[in-house]
Design a protein around this motif. Sequence first.
Motif, PDB file in Angstrom:
ATOM      1  N   GLU A 199      21.504  30.553  18.201  1.00  8.73           N
ATOM      2  CA  GLU A 199      20.548  29.482  18.279  1.00  8.73           C
ATOM      3  C   GLU A 199      19.922  28.968  19.663  1.00  8.73           C
ATOM      4  O   GLU A 199      18.903  28.833  19.798  1.00  8.73           O
ATOM      5  N   GLN A 200      21.041  28.960  20.486  1.00  7.05           N
ATOM      6  CA  GLN A 200      20.718  28.407  21.725  1.00  7.05           C
ATOM      7  C   GLN A 200      19.910  29.332  22.705  1.00  7.05           C
ATOM      8  O   GLN A 200      18.973  29.130  23.057  1.00  7.05           O
ATOM      9  N   GLU A 201      20.357  30.589  22.324  1.00  5.00           N
ATOM     10  CA  GLU A 201      19.656  31.753  23.047  1.00  5.00           C
ATOM     11  C   GLU A 201      18.062  31.977  22.497  1.00  5.00           C
ATOM     12  O   GLU A 201      17.258  32.235  23.197  1.00  5.00           O
ATOM     13  N   ARG A 202      18.123  31.646  21.183  1.00  4.05           N
ATOM     14  CA  ARG A 202      16.962  31.758  20.576  1.00  4.05           C
ATOM     15  C   ARG A 202      15.773  30.643  20.981  1.00  4.05           C
ATOM     16  O   ARG A 202      14.725  31.101  21.388  1.00  4.05           O
ATOM     17  N   GLN A 203      16.346  29.476  21.050  1.00  2.37           N
ATOM     18  CA  GLN A 203      15.300  28.358  21.508  1.00  2.37           C
ATOM     19  C   GLN A 203      15.186  28.686  22.959  1.00  2.37           C
ATOM     20  O   GLN A 203      14.146  28.364  23.220  1.00  2.37           O
ATOM     21  N   LEU A 204      16.047  29.156  23.716  1.00  2.00           N
ATOM     22  CA  LEU A 204      15.816  29.456  25.392  1.00  2.00           C
ATOM     23  C   LEU A 204      14.827  30.356  25.403  1.00  2.00           C
ATOM     24  O   LEU A 204      14.075  30.433  26.183  1.00  2.00           O
ATOM     25  N   GLY A 205      14.891  31.508  24.588  1.00  2.00           N
ATOM     26  CA  GLY A 205      14.148  32.673  24.744  1.00  2.00           C
ATOM     27  C   GLY A 205      15.002  33.586  25.988  1.00  2.00           C
ATOM     28  O   GLY A 205      14.444  34.373  26.597  1.00  2.00           O
ATOM     29  N   HIS A 206      16.276  33.366  26.052  1.00  2.00           N
ATOM     30  CA  HIS A 206      17.089  33.971  27.052  1.00  2.00           C
ATOM     31  C   HIS A 206      18.497  33.855  26.907  1.00  2.00           C
ATOM     32  O   HIS A 206      18.871  33.085  26.178  1.00  2.00           O
ATOM     33  N   GLU A 207      19.119  35.029  27.226  1.00  2.00           N
ATOM     34  CA  GLU A 207      20.682  35.051  27.174  1.00  2.00           C
ATOM     35  C   GLU A 207      21.421  33.998  27.971  1.00  2.00           C
ATOM     36  O   GLU A 207      20.961  33.728  29.101  1.00  2.00           O
ATOM     37  N   LEU A 208      22.463  33.611  27.317  1.00  2.00           N
ATOM     38  CA  LEU A 208      23.366  32.730  28.259  1.00  2.00           C
ATOM     39  C   LEU A 208      24.703  33.401  28.306  1.00  2.00           C
ATOM     40  O   LEU A 208      25.146  34.084  27.314  1.00  2.00           O
ATOM     41  N   HIS A 209      25.226  33.381  29.457  1.00  2.00           N
ATOM     42  CA  HIS A 209      26.684  33.806  29.512  1.00  2.00           C
ATOM     43  C   HIS A 209      27.817  33.084  30.031  1.00  2.00           C
ATOM     44  O   HIS A 209      27.518  32.133  30.725  1.00  2.00           O
ATOM     45  N   GLU A 210      29.034  33.338  29.328  1.00  2.25           N
ATOM     46  CA  GLU A 210      29.969  32.526  29.387  1.00  2.25           C
ATOM     47  C   GLU A 210      30.710  32.940  30.679  1.00  2.25           C
ATOM     48  O   GLU A 210      30.981  34.022  31.120  1.00  2.25           O
ATOM     49  N   THR A 211      30.886  32.002  31.629  1.00  3.37           N
ATOM     50  CA  THR A 211      31.825  31.918  32.787  1.00  3.37           C
ATOM     51  C   THR A 211      32.687  30.752  32.896  1.00  3.37           C
ATOM     52  O   THR A 211      32.495  29.981  32.065  1.00  3.37           O
ATOM     53  N   ASN A 212      33.573  30.927  33.970  1.00  2.00           N
ATOM     54  CA  ASN A 212      34.458  29.741  34.124  1.00  2.00           C
ATOM     55  C   ASN A 212      34.166  29.338  35.911  1.00  2.00           C
ATOM     56  O   ASN A 212      34.062  30.132  36.505  1.00  2.00           O
ATOM     57  N   ALA A 213      34.033  28.051  35.857  1.00  2.00           N
ATOM     58  CA  ALA A 213      33.689  27.547  37.267  1.00  2.00           C
ATOM     59  C   ALA A 213      34.655  27.936  38.222  1.00  2.00           C
ATOM     60  O   ALA A 213      34.311  28.099  39.691  1.00  2.00           O
ATOM     61  N   THR A 214      35.986  28.213  37.930  1.00  2.00           N
ATOM     62  CA  THR A 214      36.774  28.550  38.822  1.00  2.00           C
ATOM     63  C   THR A 214      36.621  30.083  39.680  1.00  2.00           C
ATOM     64  O   THR A 214      36.949  30.077  40.779  1.00  2.00           O
ATOM     65  N   GLU A 215      35.842  30.699  38.763  1.00  2.68           N
ATOM     66  CA  GLU A 215      35.299  32.124  39.442  1.00  2.68           C
ATOM     67  C   GLU A 215      34.467  31.904  40.662  1.00  2.68           C
ATOM     68  O   GLU A 215      34.165  32.854  41.184  1.00  2.68           O
ATOM     69  N   PHE A 216      33.913  30.619  40.742  1.00  7.55           N
ATOM     70  CA  PHE A 216      32.841  30.460  41.938  1.00  7.55           C
ATOM     71  C   PHE A 216      33.224  29.508  42.769  1.00  7.55           C
ATOM     72  O   PHE A 216      32.377  28.788  43.453  1.00  7.55           O
ATOM     73  N   GLY A 217      34.493  29.172  42.744  1.00 12.82           N
ATOM     74  CA  GLY A 217      35.313  28.485  43.779  1.00 12.82           C
ATOM     75  C   GLY A 217      35.358  26.934  43.258  1.00 12.82           C
ATOM     76  O   GLY A 217      36.108  26.286  44.182  1.00 12.82           O
ATOM     77  N   ALA A 218      35.192  26.497  42.103  1.00 15.55           N
ATOM     78  CA  ALA A 218      35.356  25.117  41.541  1.00 15.55           C
ATOM     79  C   ALA A 218      37.127  25.052  41.457  1.00 15.55           C
ATOM     80  O   ALA A 218      37.584  25.999  41.137  1.00 15.55           O
ATOM     81  N   ALA A 219      37.391  23.811  41.647  1.00 15.22           N
ATOM     82  CA  ALA A 219      38.976  23.452  41.633  1.00 15.22           C
ATOM     83  C   ALA A 219      39.487  23.353  40.178  1.00 15.22           C
ATOM     84  O   ALA A 219      40.649  23.623  39.989  1.00 15.22           O
ATOM     85  N   SER A 220      38.678  23.000  39.429  1.00 18.86           N
ATOM     86  CA  SER A 220      39.183  22.702  38.011  1.00 18.86           C
ATOM     87  C   SER A 220      38.502  23.730  37.023  1.00 18.86           C
ATOM     88  O   SER A 220      37.195  24.217  37.173  1.00 18.86           O
ATOM     89  N   SER A 221      39.191  24.294  36.154  1.00 23.18           N
ATOM     90  CA  SER A 221      38.854  25.349  35.114  1.00 23.18           C
ATOM     91  C   SER A 221      37.862  24.554  34.168  1.00 23.18           C
ATOM     92  O   SER A 221      38.343  23.776  33.421  1.00 23.18           O
ATOM     93  N   ARG A 222      36.504  25.271  34.075  1.00 18.21           N
ATOM     94  CA  ARG A 222      35.687  24.808  33.146  1.00 18.21           C
ATOM     95  C   ARG A 222      34.858  25.751  32.480  1.00 18.21           C
ATOM     96  O   ARG A 222      33.973  26.562  33.517  1.00 18.21           O
ATOM     97  N   ASN A 223      35.027  26.469  31.251  1.00 19.07           N
ATOM     98  CA  ASN A 223      34.263  27.449  30.735  1.00 19.07           C
ATOM     99  C   ASN A 223      32.800  27.025  30.490  1.00 19.07           C
ATOM    100  O   ASN A 223      32.896  25.746  29.843  1.00 19.07           O
ATOM    101  N   ARG A 224      32.020  27.684  31.121  1.00 21.60           N
ATOM    102  CA  ARG A 224      30.590  27.164  30.759  1.00 21.60           C
ATOM    103  C   ARG A 224      29.862  28.377  30.185  1.00 21.60           C
ATOM    104  O   ARG A 224      29.994  29.484  30.544  1.00 21.60           O
ATOM    105  N   ARG A 225      28.754  27.972  29.571  1.00 26.15           N
ATOM    106  CA  ARG A 225      27.654  28.897  29.403  1.00 26.15           C
ATOM    107  C   ARG A 225      26.428  28.724  30.321  1.00 26.15           C
ATOM    108  O   ARG A 225      25.918  27.639  30.245  1.00 26.15           O
ATOM    109  N   ILE A 226      25.882  29.696  30.900  1.00 23.48           N
ATOM    110  CA  ILE A 226      24.860  29.723  31.929  1.00 23.48           C
ATOM    111  C   ILE A 226      23.783  30.496  31.510  1.00 23.48           C
ATOM    112  O   ILE A 226      24.061  31.791  31.219  1.00 23.48           O
TER     113      ILE A 226
END
Length: 185
Positions: free
Chosen positions: A131-158
């Motif tokens: 439903e989020q992707e339908r409303q946005l009209g675009h795909e969201l991808h799950e990532t973790n902020a630590t993969e991009f250098g953040a100090a704390s682990s936070r799973n996010r959909r981008i």
Amino acid sequence: CACISPAWHTLRDFGIEFDAYHAVECCETSKQIAAAHSGNNIKHISDDLLSLPDRPPIEYHLTIACPECGPWSKASGPRAPKGFAEPTQRPKLFTKCSAIIRDQLARNPAHAFLIENVAIHPALMPGDALEQERQLGHELHETNATEFGAASSRNRRIGSNMAHPDELIRRQPVPSRYILPPNHT
């Protein structure tokens, strides 16, 4: 869209110039910090995103949105949150951000956007993710902020039309010793 005013600094650090930077913030402290750090160059156009029209009067080049995460959060533990079925205004913030982004893309196909939210609680999968992707009209991808250098682990959909997460440079997390005081236990 709360607490996104600090992006002003990141964009400037990247050498991006802009004529106007508009923000929607509900937190007075965030507004004051943004004003002080930006030399009052951030204009807070509202403290209530839901009061704004789906079609803003201005055509923007970039939208960065971080709507309320609570309706979907895995941090709820074993008790599942209600997602879009939550009987509050919170899930409507995602819907509003998506409507504004879709409007901006319709007016300007080169419009760039980034929307960020939490990883969805397993009890709400796959329904609310779809439903989020339908409303946005675009795909969201799950990532973790630590993969991009953040100090704390936070799973996010981008969701973004600027880059797919697989195209981004991965970095090691910042060591905790840079953040915590010496001898912290």
